[in-house]
Design an enzyme around this catalytic site. Structure first.
Site, PDB file in Angstrom:
ATOM      1  N   ASN A 153       2.994 -18.061   0.504  1.00 28.69           N
ATOM      2  CA  ASN A 153       2.747 -18.619  -1.015  1.00 28.69           C
ATOM      3  C   ASN A 153       3.382 -17.493  -1.996  1.00 28.69           C
ATOM      4  OD1 ASN A 153       1.955 -19.962  -3.231  1.00 28.69           O
ATOM      5  ND2 ASN A 153      -0.212 -19.637  -3.088  1.00 28.69           N
ATOM      6  N   PHE A 154       4.525 -17.975  -2.483  1.00 35.49           N
ATOM      7  CA  PHE A 154       5.129 -16.997  -3.582  1.00 35.49           C
ATOM      8  C   PHE A 154       4.182 -16.837  -4.946  1.00 35.49           C
ATOM      9  CE2 PHE A 154       9.741 -16.419  -2.188  1.00 35.49           C
ATOM     10  CZ  PHE A 154       9.422 -16.176  -1.091  1.00 35.49           C
ATOM     11  N   LYS A 155       3.349 -17.907  -5.153  1.00 38.77           N
ATOM     12  CA  LYS A 155       2.671 -18.182  -6.484  1.00 38.77           C
ATOM     13  C   LYS A 155       3.850 -18.146  -7.591  1.00 38.77           C
ATOM     14  CE  LYS A 155      -1.248 -16.254  -4.398  1.00 38.77           C
ATOM     15  NZ  LYS A 155      -2.696 -15.719  -4.496  1.00 38.77           N
ATOM     16  N   HIS A 197      -5.123 -25.536  -3.913  1.00 38.38           N
ATOM     17  CA  HIS A 197      -5.263 -24.041  -3.960  1.00 38.38           C
ATOM     18  C   HIS A 197      -6.365 -23.424  -4.921  1.00 38.38           C
ATOM     19  CE1 HIS A 197      -4.269 -19.721  -4.445  1.00 38.38           C
ATOM     20  NE2 HIS A 197      -3.857 -19.683  -3.372  1.00 38.38           N
ATOM     21  N   GLU A 252      -9.799 -20.475   2.335  1.00 42.78           N
ATOM     22  CA  GLU A 252      -9.393 -18.987   1.784  1.00 42.78           C
ATOM     23  C   GLU A 252     -10.637 -18.743   0.733  1.00 42.78           C
ATOM     24  OE1 GLU A 252      -5.026 -18.843   1.070  1.00 42.78           O
ATOM     25  OE2 GLU A 252      -5.619 -20.100  -0.247  1.00 42.78           O
ATOM     26  N   GLY A 260      -6.341 -11.729  -3.063  1.00 43.44           N
ATOM     27  CA  GLY A 260      -5.636 -11.045  -4.002  1.00 43.44           C
ATOM     28  C   GLY A 260      -6.242  -9.726  -4.229  1.00 43.44           C
ATOM     29  N   SER A 313      -6.135 -11.817   1.355  1.00 43.35           N
ATOM     30  CA  SER A 313      -5.712 -10.476   1.829  1.00 43.35           C
ATOM     31  C   SER A 313      -5.225 -10.214   3.112  1.00 43.35           C
ATOM     32  CB  SER A 313      -6.859  -9.462   1.230  1.00 43.35           C
ATOM     33  OG  SER A 313      -6.973  -9.547   0.011  1.00 43.35           O
TER      34      SER A 313
END
Ligand code: PEP
Length: 233
Positions: A6-8, A90, A157, A163, A193
């Protein structure tokens, strides 16, 4: 295993092309048989000549074909690039963009109707975890969601592990995925992570069918290393 990146809000279109081409070569040269997903930004949607088993998906879209929804993209814009996979639920969209469960379910149902593969994300806050209400909370994030949908993938998640550089512990992931498995037949991913140094341990968890990765996947070399280290689990 499923490996999803996921590039965000990271990487340019130019780098995304380079990323996909490098990843494509890596997968072919190493005969990787896993399912690989990449979710670039909306400005970088394209197949970029993929020849291996990489699927490009959208991080988000509005549940309409087209219309007046300033700043959003809809089905027409995804169709142009052959996108048939989407991330829904998300935690950053739930928390920062204030998407309600009702709206998330509406989005889910729209893209389900369109036959999209949906990676559906759930995850509890630290406070919820500390008050031992994790499973109750996670089940509430399935309100209005068809768990029998055959193109569903669920990503667990925990928000407190996203993160932060600190993944949830193996036993904790194991406990939650085993509980989810009682009602969810779809593949189960873990996210939070994940990196090249912990992928082996995470991939060895009984009910873990793959991983959804943010920061450690934004550079192609790092994503390839994670895929390499996760082999033969
Ligand atoms: C994510 O946001 O989906 C995620 C898993 O991020 P990170 O890998 O950076 O924790």
């Amino acid at each position: 295993m499923i490996y999803a990146s996921n590039f965000k809000t990271n990487n340019t279109r130019a780098y995304t092309k380079e990323y996909i081409n490098t990843l494509d070569d890596f997968i072919s040269e190493n005969s990787i048989k896993d399912e690989i997903y990449v979710f670039p930004t909306a400005t970088s949607l394209n197949m970029f000549g993929i020849s291996s088993n990489i699927t490009i998906g959208a991080q988000n879209a509005y549940p309409v074909k087209n219309g007046s929804y300033t700043g959003e993209i809809g089905l027409e814009q995804l169709d142009e690039f052959g996108i048939k996979t989407i991330l829904i639920g998300h935690s950053e969209r739930r928390e920062i963009l204030k998407e309600s469960q009702e709206f998330i379910a509406q989005k889910f149902n729209f893209f389900k109707e369109q036959g999209f593969r949906i990676i559906y994300c759930i995850g509890e806050t630290k406070e919820t975890r500390d008050s031992r209400k994790t499973m109750e909370y996670l089940w509430s994030e399935f309100d209005g969601i068809d768990l029998e949908y055959d193109k569903l993938i669920v990503a667990y998640e925990p928000i407190w592990a996203i993160g932060t550089g600190v993944s949830a512990k193996k036993e904790d992931i194991d406990e939650v995925l085993s509980a989810l498995r009682l009602r969810v037949k779809a593949p189960l991913l873990y996210g939070g992570s994940v990196k090249s140094t912990n992928i082996k341990e995470i991939a060895s968890i009984k009910d873990c069918d793959g991983v959804l990765i943010g920061s450690a996947s934004w550079k192609v070399e790092s994503f390839c290393e994670i895929i390499k280290n996760g082999q033969n689990q």
